[in-house]
Design a protein around this motif. Structure first.
Motif, PDB file in Angstrom:
ATOM      1  N   PRO A 261       0.830  -1.212   0.000  1.00 56.51           N
ATOM      2  CA  PRO A 261       0.000   0.000   0.000  1.00 56.51           C
ATOM      3  C   PRO A 261       0.857   1.253   0.000  1.00 56.51           C
ATOM      4  CG  PRO A 261       0.044  -0.997   2.170  1.00 56.51           C
ATOM      5  CD  PRO A 261       0.737  -1.958   1.259  1.00 56.51           C
ATOM      6  N   THR A 262       0.294   2.352  -0.463  1.00 59.62           N
ATOM      7  CA  THR A 262       1.016   3.622  -0.490  1.00 59.62           C
ATOM      8  C   THR A 262       1.397   4.032   0.926  1.00 59.62           C
ATOM      9  OG1 THR A 262      -0.261   4.295  -2.411  1.00 59.62           O
ATOM     10  CG2 THR A 262       0.899   6.019  -1.219  1.00 59.62           C
ATOM     11  N   PRO A 263       2.684   4.297   1.204  1.00 63.00           N
ATOM     12  CA  PRO A 263       3.068   4.703   2.566  1.00 63.00           C
ATOM     13  C   PRO A 263       2.552   6.096   2.886  1.00 63.00           C
ATOM     14  CG  PRO A 263       4.932   4.876   1.073  1.00 63.00           C
ATOM     15  CD  PRO A 263       3.829   4.207   0.301  1.00 63.00           C
ATOM     16  N   PRO A 264       2.114   6.319   4.115  1.00 62.98           N
ATOM     17  CA  PRO A 264       1.613   7.649   4.497  1.00 62.98           C
ATOM     18  C   PRO A 264       2.746   8.655   4.591  1.00 62.98           C
ATOM     19  CG  PRO A 264       1.674   6.205   6.400  1.00 62.98           C
ATOM     20  CD  PRO A 264       2.025   5.352   5.223  1.00 62.98           C
ATOM     21  N   THR A 265       2.464   9.897   4.211  1.00 55.08           N
ATOM     22  CA  THR A 265       3.438  10.977   4.324  1.00 55.08           C
ATOM     23  C   THR A 265       2.738  12.236   4.824  1.00 55.08           C
ATOM     24  OG1 THR A 265       3.037  11.578   2.027  1.00 55.08           O
ATOM     25  CG2 THR A 265       4.908  10.160   2.428  1.00 55.08           C
ATOM     26  N   ASP A 333      -2.980   9.867   1.042  1.00 53.97           N
ATOM     27  CA  ASP A 333      -1.585   9.436   1.078  1.00 53.97           C
ATOM     28  C   ASP A 333      -0.961   9.499  -0.306  1.00 53.97           C
ATOM     29  OD1 ASP A 333      -1.694   8.987   3.784  1.00 53.97           O
ATOM     30  OD2 ASP A 333      -2.092   6.831   3.606  1.00 53.97           O
ATOM     31  N   TRP A 334      -1.689   9.017  -1.310  1.00 53.22           N
ATOM     32  CA  TRP A 334      -1.141   9.026  -2.668  1.00 53.22           C
ATOM     33  C   TRP A 334      -1.003  10.444  -3.193  1.00 53.22           C
ATOM     34  CZ3 TRP A 334       1.923   7.216  -5.948  1.00 53.22           C
ATOM     35  CH2 TRP A 334       1.863   7.575  -7.286  1.00 53.22           C
ATOM     36  N   PHE A 335      -1.959  11.298  -2.906  1.00 59.52           N
ATOM     37  CA  PHE A 335      -1.859  12.690  -3.354  1.00 59.52           C
ATOM     38  C   PHE A 335      -0.584  13.335  -2.819  1.00 59.52           C
ATOM     39  CE2 PHE A 335      -2.380  17.111  -1.963  1.00 59.52           C
ATOM     40  CZ  PHE A 335      -2.478  17.739  -3.196  1.00 59.52           C
ATOM     41  N   GLU A 336      -0.331  13.170  -1.526  1.00 63.53           N
ATOM     42  CA  GLU A 336       0.840  13.815  -0.932  1.00 63.53           C
ATOM     43  C   GLU A 336       2.126  13.240  -1.499  1.00 63.53           C
ATOM     44  OE1 GLU A 336       2.415  16.847   1.081  1.00 63.53           O
ATOM     45  OE2 GLU A 336       0.284  16.405   0.815  1.00 63.53           O
ATOM     46  N   LEU A 337       2.161  11.927  -1.701  1.00 66.71           N
ATOM     47  CA  LEU A 337       3.349  11.289  -2.259  1.00 66.71           C
ATOM     48  C   LEU A 337       3.566  11.742  -3.708  1.00 66.71           C
ATOM     49  CD1 LEU A 337       5.373   9.171  -1.114  1.00 66.71           C
ATOM     50  CD2 LEU A 337       4.093   7.443  -2.371  1.00 66.71           C
ATOM     51  N   ALA A 338       2.489  11.798  -4.474  1.00 62.62           N
ATOM     52  CA  ALA A 338       2.583  12.222  -5.871  1.00 62.62           C
ATOM     53  C   ALA A 338       2.995  13.689  -5.966  1.00 62.62           C
ATOM     54  CB  ALA A 338       1.242  12.001  -6.570  1.00 62.62           C
TER      55      ALA A 338
END
Length: 368
Positions: A261-265, A333-338
């Protein structure tokens, strides 16, 4: 006979004039190393901080909700997106074929607190061009929200080519989830064959949006230092450049199928455990997020080089969420990583705005 005496050869000017000790070099004034203070210092701006580079608006170009209910997506994205969210593309991927028309009618007739720019309905390439399309496919341009097609590609075939050519000639935008084996050259070749033959007609004026390309399926077990020189990465660079030559072809930027899963950031604080264990867990999760960002940026680079910022669309749902290889991903999570992955490349504000809103607005015809 008289003899003419020549005058003595004059000494070189440097002879006897050399100084003892090291030569004194000219000194540059300190002002040579600082920007002028005459009102032109704005010509020497610092690169924007990745944490401060935020899209002014957000359009989520890939939200999967087979029933049309966006409540789960809202619960994940609400706090992070806030009032910047200006629309979504609702995908009915996974909806039973008998229920699609009903869901489309419900979405089109009901008001939504989140603007729905388009509804992506399931469409099978392997069935060929439909002889009797359902009613919701009769007028793609006049429907509000717009109707687009969502399909999965595994291998090229005459039926798949015929179906895609039909959809493009009708003016549909087609979202293609690429599930061919991109670990092999044959997977790329099959995709390029489909696109080449389906877009050969001058009447094929619809748009194509590819998913599962940025980033592509990958193994986190392969270290980045080895990925740089790996044949699969070199193949990705070459085929991405080839795909960019197709007109009206766009790329979805979605959570990857990397077996995790996408790691939280940043990581959320743990409610249990000692302060030391919390700090250790935070460091581990932060390390994982940094590893993801480094890998994501490796794929963003050649994609941006080939397509530019104007043909990449942000979306929060994975390309193939119903497969075992794609764990669930949290939208925020994905938005912040992207966002951080793009921002850390040193891009400008207009590039961030294009990827996270403007390009989707262009593809799906939303008004600003």
């Amino acid at each position: 006979m008289s003899t003419t005496t020549l005058p003595p050869t004059p000494k070189s000017p440097s002879v006897g004039a050399r100084r003892k000790g090291p030569k004194q070099l000219p000194k540059l004034p300190l002002s040579a190393f600082t920007p002028p203070n005459t009102g032109t210092s704005e010509q020497f701006p610092l690169a924007p901080s990745p944490s401060s580079l935020q899209p002014e608006q957000i359009i989520d170009a890939h939200v999967i909700a087979p029933s049309g209910d966006l409540s789960t997506w809202r619960s994940q994205s609400g706090q992070k997106f806030g009032d910047r969210i200006k629309g979504v593309v609702l995908s009915l991927h996974g909806a039973p074929s008998a229920e699609v028309e009903k869901v489309v009618q419900q979405v089109q007739s009901s008001a939504s607190s989140t603007p729905i720019l388009a509804i992506a309905v399931p469409f099978s390439l392997e069935d060929g061009a439909p002889a009797a399309p359902p009613s919701y496919l009769s007028t793609p341009s006049s429907s509000k929200p717009a109707i687009v097609l969502s399909t999965t590609f595994k291998d090229s075939s005459p039926a798949a080519i015929e179906a895609l050519a039909w959809a493009l000639s009708q003016g549909f935008t087609v979202n293609i989830d690429v599930q061919s084996d991109l670990q092999a050259e044959s997977g790329w070749d099959a995709l390029e064959e489909l696109l080449t033959k389906a877009t050969a007609s001058p009447e094929a004026n619809g748009k194509i949006v590819l998913s599962n390309i940025l980033p592509p399926p990958d193994s986190l077990a392969l270290p980045i230092v080895k990925l740089l020189t790996h044949p699969l990465y070199r193949s990705y660079q070459g085929h991405t450049a080839s795909l960019s030559l197709f007109a009206n072809l766009f790329i979805n930027f979605l959570p990857p199928a990397w077996g995790a899963p996408t790691p939280p950031t940043p990581p959320p604080p743990s409610a249990e455990g000692s302060e030391e264990s919390k700090e250790k867990a935070a460091r581990l999760e932060s390390k994982e997020a940094k590893e993801w960002k480094r890998r994501i940026k490796m794929y963003i680079g050649p994609t941006v080089e080939a397509f530019g910022f104007q043909r990449i669309l942000f979306g929060s749902s994975p390309a193939a969420p119903l497969t075992a290889s794609t764990p669930a991903s949290n939208a925020a999570d994905w938005f912040e990583l992207a966002r951080e992955s793009f921002a850390e490349l040193g891009v400008e504000q207009d590039a961030i705005d294009a990827v996270f809103a403007d390009n989707a607005r262009q593809v799906y015809g939303a008004s600003s």
